[in-house]
Design a protein around this motif. Structure first.
Motif, PDB file in Angstrom:
ATOM      1  N   MET A  94       0.875  -1.930   0.233  1.00 55.27           N
ATOM      2  CA  MET A  94      -0.035  -0.291   0.455  1.00 55.27           C
ATOM      3  C   MET A  94       0.718   1.063  -0.492  1.00 55.27           C
ATOM      4  O   MET A  94       0.696   2.666  -0.636  1.00 55.27           O
ATOM      5  N   MET A  95       1.779   0.949   1.124  1.00 54.78           N
ATOM      6  CA  MET A  95       3.268   2.501   0.607  1.00 54.78           C
ATOM      7  C   MET A  95       3.572   2.362  -0.188  1.00 54.78           C
ATOM      8  O   MET A  95       3.710   4.158  -0.936  1.00 54.78           O
ATOM      9  N   CYS A  96       4.298   1.672  -0.878  1.00 60.39           N
ATOM     10  CA  CYS A  96       4.881   2.253  -2.272  1.00 60.39           C
ATOM     11  C   CYS A  96       4.122   2.844  -3.172  1.00 60.39           C
ATOM     12  O   CYS A  96       4.856   4.016  -3.863  1.00 60.39           O
ATOM     13  N   PRO A  97       2.890   2.631  -4.053  1.00 57.66           N
ATOM     14  CA  PRO A  97       2.038   3.428  -4.537  1.00 57.66           C
ATOM     15  C   PRO A  97       2.148   4.692  -3.871  1.00 57.66           C
ATOM     16  O   PRO A  97       2.052   5.623  -4.746  1.00 57.66           O
ATOM     17  N   ILE A  98       1.216   4.995  -2.515  1.00 57.97           N
ATOM     18  CA  ILE A  98       1.215   6.217  -1.996  1.00 57.97           C
ATOM     19  C   ILE A  98       2.013   6.867  -2.532  1.00 57.97           C
ATOM     20  O   ILE A  98       2.182   8.129  -2.571  1.00 57.97           O
ATOM     21  N   MET A  99       3.526   6.744  -2.291  1.00 56.33           N
ATOM     22  CA  MET A  99       4.551   7.573  -1.249  1.00 56.33           C
ATOM     23  C   MET A  99       5.175   7.838  -2.734  1.00 56.33           C
ATOM     24  O   MET A  99       5.666   8.613  -2.767  1.00 56.33           O
ATOM     25  N   SER A 100       4.761   6.656  -3.971  1.00 54.74           N
ATOM     26  CA  SER A 100       5.557   6.566  -5.609  1.00 54.74           C
ATOM     27  C   SER A 100       4.972   7.850  -6.307  1.00 54.74           C
ATOM     28  O   SER A 100       5.746   9.027  -6.231  1.00 54.74           O
ATOM     29  N   LEU A 101       3.529   8.437  -5.573  1.00 55.60           N
ATOM     30  CA  LEU A 101       2.501   9.492  -6.407  1.00 55.60           C
ATOM     31  C   LEU A 101       2.940  10.675  -5.549  1.00 55.60           C
ATOM     32  O   LEU A 101       3.261  10.903  -6.608  1.00 55.60           O
ATOM     33  N   ILE A 102       3.573  10.596  -4.696  1.00 55.21           N
ATOM     34  CA  ILE A 102       3.684  12.021  -3.924  1.00 55.21           C
ATOM     35  C   ILE A 102       5.434  12.293  -4.667  1.00 55.21           C
ATOM     36  O   ILE A 102       5.188  13.798  -4.316  1.00 55.21           O
ATOM     37  N   ALA A 103       5.860  10.979  -4.057  1.00 55.39           N
ATOM     38  CA  ALA A 103       7.768  11.514  -4.178  1.00 55.39           C
ATOM     39  C   ALA A 103       7.306  12.246  -6.430  1.00 55.39           C
ATOM     40  O   ALA A 103       8.091  13.162  -6.404  1.00 55.39           O
ATOM     41  N   THR A 104       6.202  11.680  -7.346  1.00 56.46           N
ATOM     42  CA  THR A 104       6.235  12.138  -8.266  1.00 56.46           C
ATOM     43  C   THR A 104       5.504  13.551  -8.408  1.00 56.46           C
ATOM     44  O   THR A 104       6.408  14.027  -9.523  1.00 56.46           O
ATOM     45  N   ILE A 105       5.082  14.130  -7.051  1.00 54.80           N
ATOM     46  CA  ILE A 105       4.625  15.111  -7.499  1.00 54.80           C
ATOM     47  C   ILE A 105       5.704  15.508  -7.352  1.00 54.80           C
ATOM     48  O   ILE A 105       5.063  16.981  -7.564  1.00 54.80           O
ATOM     49  N   LEU A 106       5.388  15.867  -6.050  1.00 53.93           N
ATOM     50  CA  LEU A 106       6.169  16.627  -5.027  1.00 53.93           C
ATOM     51  C   LEU A 106       7.925  16.961  -6.023  1.00 53.93           C
ATOM     52  O   LEU A 106       8.440  18.039  -5.968  1.00 53.93           O
ATOM     53  N   PHE A 107       8.400  15.916  -6.781  1.00 54.67           N
ATOM     54  CA  PHE A 107       9.805  15.981  -6.988  1.00 54.67           C
ATOM     55  C   PHE A 107      10.339  15.748  -8.234  1.00 54.67           C
ATOM     56  O   PHE A 107      11.646  15.991  -8.583  1.00 54.67           O
ATOM     57  N   PHE A 116       4.827   7.996 -12.517  1.00 54.58           N
ATOM     58  CA  PHE A 116       4.224   7.867 -11.874  1.00 54.58           C
ATOM     59  C   PHE A 116       4.150   6.458 -11.886  1.00 54.58           C
ATOM     60  O   PHE A 116       4.970   5.820 -10.835  1.00 54.58           O
ATOM     61  N   VAL A 117       3.632   6.165 -12.353  1.00 55.43           N
ATOM     62  CA  VAL A 117       4.062   4.628 -13.274  1.00 55.43           C
ATOM     63  C   VAL A 117       5.423   4.015 -13.091  1.00 55.43           C
ATOM     64  O   VAL A 117       5.664   2.416 -12.960  1.00 55.43           O
ATOM     65  N   GLN A 118       6.244   4.554 -13.803  1.00 53.14           N
ATOM     66  CA  GLN A 118       7.141   3.755 -13.898  1.00 53.14           C
ATOM     67  C   GLN A 118       7.863   4.165 -12.440  1.00 53.14           C
ATOM     68  O   GLN A 118       8.914   3.683 -12.083  1.00 53.14           O
ATOM     69  N   THR A 119       7.868   4.956 -11.598  1.00 58.75           N
ATOM     70  CA  THR A 119       8.117   4.924 -10.006  1.00 58.75           C
ATOM     71  C   THR A 119       7.990   3.930  -9.852  1.00 58.75           C
ATOM     72  O   THR A 119       8.785   3.403  -8.739  1.00 58.75           O
ATOM     73  N   TRP A 120       7.004   3.625  -9.213  1.00 61.84           N
ATOM     74  CA  TRP A 120       5.974   2.754  -8.170  1.00 61.84           C
ATOM     75  C   TRP A 120       6.442   1.650  -9.250  1.00 61.84           C
ATOM     76  O   TRP A 120       7.269   0.692  -8.560  1.00 61.84           O
ATOM     77  N   GLY A 121       7.308   1.070 -10.259  1.00 66.16           N
ATOM     78  CA  GLY A 121       7.339  -0.101 -10.590  1.00 66.16           C
ATOM     79  C   GLY A 121       9.012  -0.299 -10.600  1.00 66.16           C
ATOM     80  O   GLY A 121       9.091  -1.468 -10.105  1.00 66.16           O
ATOM     81  N   MET A 122       9.564   0.810 -10.673  1.00 71.63           N
ATOM     82  CA  MET A 122      10.977   0.874 -10.440  1.00 71.63           C
ATOM     83  C   MET A 122      11.410   1.296  -8.460  1.00 71.63           C
ATOM     84  O   MET A 122      12.233  -0.107  -7.797  1.00 71.63           O
ATOM     85  N   ASN A 123       9.837   0.976  -7.767  1.00 70.52           N
ATOM     86  CA  ASN A 123      10.150   1.036  -6.391  1.00 70.52           C
ATOM     87  C   ASN A 123      10.142  -0.382  -5.606  1.00 70.52           C
ATOM     88  O   ASN A 123      10.360  -0.254  -4.531  1.00 70.52           O
ATOM     89  N   PHE A 124       8.983  -0.469  -6.335  1.00 69.00           N
ATOM     90  CA  PHE A 124       8.050  -1.283  -5.193  1.00 69.00           C
ATOM     91  C   PHE A 124       9.291  -2.694  -5.371  1.00 69.00           C
ATOM     92  O   PHE A 124       9.176  -3.118  -4.432  1.00 69.00           O
TER      93      PHE A 124
END
Length: 150
Positions: A94-107, A116-124
């Protein structure tokens, strides 16, 4: 593991810091093409923003949902380590997609759904690996040294 609300807050704060710091270093390394000393130092610029977000999310929302989901497949009399692993996996999921979305928006410069999808896919995969083999055991070790059972 935490038995009181205070212990849960302390455990969550330590976990949020260690997990977020590690994932920020990982993401900076991806963006710069490798791990360097600069990655470890640069991560401290994002920590004051991302750690409180992760702490609040995990303490008030994700942690509670993760316990409910984990006990859909686990029983209270199952081995405690397996229960801990199940809860950790649910939290990461649950945290990975949420934090990936927040990081995408902020950074991220490109704030698109694809980014966002790429960030989530790399982070998960890294988040699961880091949580299960390094961060989780390390934070539980710290916690056991802070709150020794009598």
């Amino acid at each position: 593991m935490p038995k009181t609300q205070f212990q849960n807050v302390v455990f969550t704060a330590i976990m949020a810091f260690v997990m977020v710091y590690g994932m920020i270093v990982y993401n900076i390394s991806l963006n710069t093409g490798g791990v360097s000393t600069m990655c470890f130092l640069a991560a401290f610029h994002e920590v004051p923003i991302m750690v409180p977000i992760a702490f609040v999310l995990e303490l008030f929302m994700v942690g509670r949902i993760a316990h409910i989901l984990a006990f859909q497949v686990m029983r209270p009399d199952d081995r405690p380590a397996f229960i801990t692993y199940a809860i950790s996996l649910c939290i990461c999921t649950m945290m990975c997609p949420i934090m990936s979305l927040i990081a995408t928006i902020l950074f991220k410069e490109d704030k698109t759904f694809g980014t966002f999808v790429q960030t989530w896919g790399m982070n998960f995969p890294m988040a699961i690996f880091y949580q299960m083999f390094y961060c989780g055991p390390f934070v539980r070790w710290i916690y056991r040294h802070i709150f020794t059972e009598k």
